[in-house]
Design an enzyme around this catalytic site. Structure first.
Site, PDB file in Angstrom:
ATOM      1  CD  GLU A 293      11.274  84.717 -25.158  1.00 20.20           C
ATOM      2  OE1 GLU A 293      11.136  85.717 -24.043  1.00 20.20           O
ATOM      3  OE2 GLU A 293      11.891  83.198 -24.869  1.00 20.20           O
TER       4      GLU A 293
ATOM      5  CE  LYS B  67       9.529  85.087 -20.606  1.00 18.47           C
ATOM      6  NZ  LYS B  67      11.144  85.146 -21.307  1.00 18.47           N
TER       7      LYS B  67
ATOM      8  CB  CYS C 210      10.587  81.891 -23.275  1.00 14.30           C
ATOM      9  SG  CYS C 210      12.602  80.905 -23.162  1.00 14.30           S
TER      10      CYS C 210
END
Length: 742
Positions: free
Chosen positions: A74, A149, A186
């Site tokens: 990331e 995200k 993540c």
């Protein structure tokens, strides 16, 4: 007690045995699609280009080793900047289109015939919205699109909601030349819904670019964190029959701005099979390519899990209750533990008669007399003694209860240079946490750098929320460095209605010149826990900044001394979701009233566009006070203002130099909307009192009181004379702040 099967084998053991058999037989019985995948584990330097070059080399190494799907960590191009909040990092964000770094990886993917997941800090086409994204590059070099995200962490050292807007791409699966790839990033991986939605969308493998490790605060150094991270992903892998490829950073990364704040990224990039078995894993120190062959073909376990779901029972998963998932700033009409005020350290004028201290004491006594717990902040023992004397006299005069002052708690050790507790004081979130926002003296410290008082006091006032949290033993939630005062925040939350944050754009833009309106809105909504912010363009004209120039009141130059237009002077939510809107007297004439009616019309239009019902409350006519040399703080402050920002094209202002040594007239910040709602009580302002009652003021007071009694029918409405506080630029709401009940 464990039940036994007829053959003596425990039922639990038999269930586990069947799962293992199903997992192991899936490969043998189903059509295999064996594919080598790779997770990159690397450390980052302060050089963006060096990080990019290293990543290109590692991707090439993985491709040369036979990997067909390659995942980078990331935000790999930079060190992890979200360890702190600093707007300078917006400058490193990359667009999706015309991105030279992305183009390098697309060329490499095409050359080696591999799929590459390219995580990056994305700036949208509008130039204002930012995302934590991952571009999916197919084996022919085509960029299939970005995943943005969806779920963002917020903790000390992981300030991602400061930098990124929540993605709206959803959990899409990309049909690449080497398989159907589901992408998330993540924090997304901790949510079981992420894995299940990717599985339902047809993913054959899920990939997770990640930046995770031991963070800069103590609770993130617990040794079980690493094991929990791996175990959680293994559980989701087996529960969905889905192989996972998880890339991560490795090594120490100090904050770009503070060497004492460091994250130790723990590496351990890994690959799981569809049965949840870890088939490859990195260590906690090396830069490496973690690769393994996994089966992307049909999976028996996956079919079983999806077949036996009871979706008819899962409706609760679709409920959107922000209070269940985040801490919010509660609506003012919700129950209070106490109401706070700050002891006024000085008077706004030296004139005889009631002072701002007297008005503050009257508020304390009215609250205590109605059974509301009152807490008054004092700086030291001398202020505590002065406050106690003032309250005893005031409550003996005004309160029905002879011991009302004894019920008022004085909290010593909170230095403050003024008493506007709504703006500088603590803003309590659900659960009692104190929201810590930045404060710059209502913009005066920035716009008027020659003003010694505001420049010296801003730092003192900025510490009030932290000191209050310390005094109460509460958690301080450092949520944002956006400058925002409580008087410019109005919230609604209620059953069956959207939660909403209301503010005045002109104020917030002036306070935060390095951010644009959309960035400010996103950060305010995040800090206060609300899904969106609704802007009103401007507030009341009698709450204007003085440097815009004196206003024209019937041909005379009258000076202002305000905040720039706080929302609590112009618009407030009612518990039923309607908006109370202050409007000017329709019959009054003059440039100032014309300007006020222009703003009223704009506010009506904004609220109507949002579908909000408006209840209009006519504001008091504009009030003008005379301030003379020697009157102290207010006169001296106005004298020191730089009026260079005055705009002569605005017909409601009159640009002229301050007549130092002469009396001046000041427009008083007067509003019926500046009321306080607390337990069983509403405290409002009145403007008709003995010795000071303009024509029509009594009728206006009565009409406003009647309107508030209709809206807050379950509470007693009490009107107080707050004129000395109005003279300083606010009212009863500005001088108070509620502490919600736990």
């Amino acid at each position: 007690m464990m039940l036994q099967q007829s053959g003596g084998q425990p039922a639990m053991m038999r269930c586990l045995f069947l799962l293992v058999v199903a997992a192991s037989s899936a490969v043998a019985s189903a059509q295999q699609k064996l594919t080598k995948v790779a997770a990159i584990q690397m450390s980052m330097s302060t050089s963006l280009e060096a990080n990019v070059d290293k990543a290109l080399n590692l991707v090439a190494e993985a491709a040369d080793d036979g990997a067909k799907i390659i995942v980078l960590p990331e935000l790999f191009a930079a060190r992890y900047f979200a360890i702190e909040e600093n707007p300078k990092w917006y400058a490193i964000a990359e667009p999706l289109a015309n991105n030279s770094r992305l183009d390098k990886f697309a060329a490499l993917a095409k050359d080696r015939g591999v799929v590459v997941i390219y995580p990056f800090y994305e700036v949208a086409a509008n130039g204002a919205t930012h995302y934590d994204s991952a571009a999916v590059i197919d084996a022919d070099g085509t960029v299939l699109g970005p995943y943005r995200k969806s779920q963002l962490p917020e903790d000390d050292g992981w300030f991602e909601k400061y930098y990124f807007a929540p993605g709206q791409t959803g959990f899409e699966v990309w049909d690449t030349q080497h398989g159907k790839v589901g992408v998330a990033i993540c924090w997304d991986q901790w949510f079981p819904e992420t894995h299940r939605l990717l599985t339902l969308a047809g993913a054959e493998v899920a990939v997770f670019p990640t930046a995770i490790g031991f963070g800069p605060v103590a609770r993130w150094y617990d040794p079980w964190q690493l094991g929990s991270w791996v175990a959680a992903q293994q559980g989701q892998s087996v529960a969905n029959g889905l192989p996972l490829v998880v890339a991560n950073r490795v090594g120490l990364e100090p904050s770009p701005d503070r060497e004492d704040r460091t994250i130790s990224f723990w590496g351990n990039a890994f690959v799981t099979s569809a049965a949840g078995e870890i088939v490859a894993r990195g260590d906690n120190a090396s830069e490496t390519v973690v690769s393994a062959v996994v089966d992307l073909g049909p999976n028996v376990n996956r079919d079983i899990w999806l077949r036996d779901r009871r979706v008819d029972l899962y409706g609760g998963l679709l409920e959107s209750d922000l209070r269940a998932t985040t801490r919010q700033f509660p609506a003012e009409w919700e129950p209070h533990e106490a109401v706070w005020l700050g002891f006024p350290p000085f008077l706004y004028t030296n004139a005889s008669g009631p002072t701002n201290r007297d008005a503050s004491a009257a508020v304390c006594c009215a609250l205590a007399d109605h059974g509301v717990k009152v807490r008054v902040a004092t700086a030291d023992a001398a202020e505590t003694a002065a406050a106690r004397r003032l309250l005893r006299g005031a409550c003996a005069k005004h309160a029905a209860s002879t011991d009302a002052s004894a019920a008022i708690e004085l909290v010593e050790g909170i230095p403050h240079d003024d008493a506007w507790w709504r703006d500088m004081g603590p803003q309590f979130l659900d659960g009692g946490a104190v929201l810590d926002t930045a404060f710059d003296g209502w913009g005066y410290a920035v716009a008027q750098p020659a003003d010694a008082y505001f420049c010296s006091s801003a730092a003192t006032e900025d510490n009030v929320d932290r000191l209050t949290a310390l005094a109460l033993g509460r958690e301080t939630k450092i949520a944002t460095d956006v400058v925002v005062e409580g008087g410019n925040v109005e919230v609604f939350r209620g059953s069956g209605k959207d939660s909403l944050l209301l503010s005045v754009e002109a104020v917030q833009v002036q306070r935060n010149p390095s951010l644009n309106a959309s960035q400010i809105a996103a950060r305010m909504a995040r800090a206060y826990g609300y899904p969106e912010l609704l802007w009103l363009a401007e507030g009341n004209v009698d709450d204007e900044f003085p440097w815009r120039g004196p206003v024209d009141v019937h041909g005379e130059a009258v000076y202002t001394y305000g905040t720039g237009g706080h929302v609590d002077e112009v618009a407030r939510f009612a518990p039923d979701g309607r908006v109370l809107l202050g409007v000017a007297n329709a019959d009054a004439r003059g440039p100032l009233y014309d300007e006020a009616r222009r703003r009223d019309a704009a506010n009506r239009e904004t609220l109507a566009a949002r579908g909000l019902e408006v209840v209009e409350i006519e504001q008091p006519d504009f009030l003008v006070a005379k301030v003379a040399p020697g009157d102290g703080y207010l006169y001296d402050t106005l004298k020191g203002i730089d009026y260079g920002a005055c705009d002569a094209s605005e017909k409601w202002t009159r640009c002229q130099a301050f007549p130092d040594g002469d009396d001046v007239k000041v427009l008083v910040a007067a509003s019926y909307l500046n009321y306080l709602v607390t337990n069983g009580l509403v405290l409002m302002q009145k403007y008709c009192v003995p010795g000071r009652c303009a024509s029509g003021a009594a009728a206006a007071d009565a009409a406003a009181k009647k309107a508030l009694e209709a809206v807050f029918a379950d509470r007693t409405v009490v009107a107080l004379d707050m004129y000395p506080v109005n003279l300083g630029g606010g009212g009863v709401h500005c001088y108070t702040h509620q502490q919600p009940a736990l």
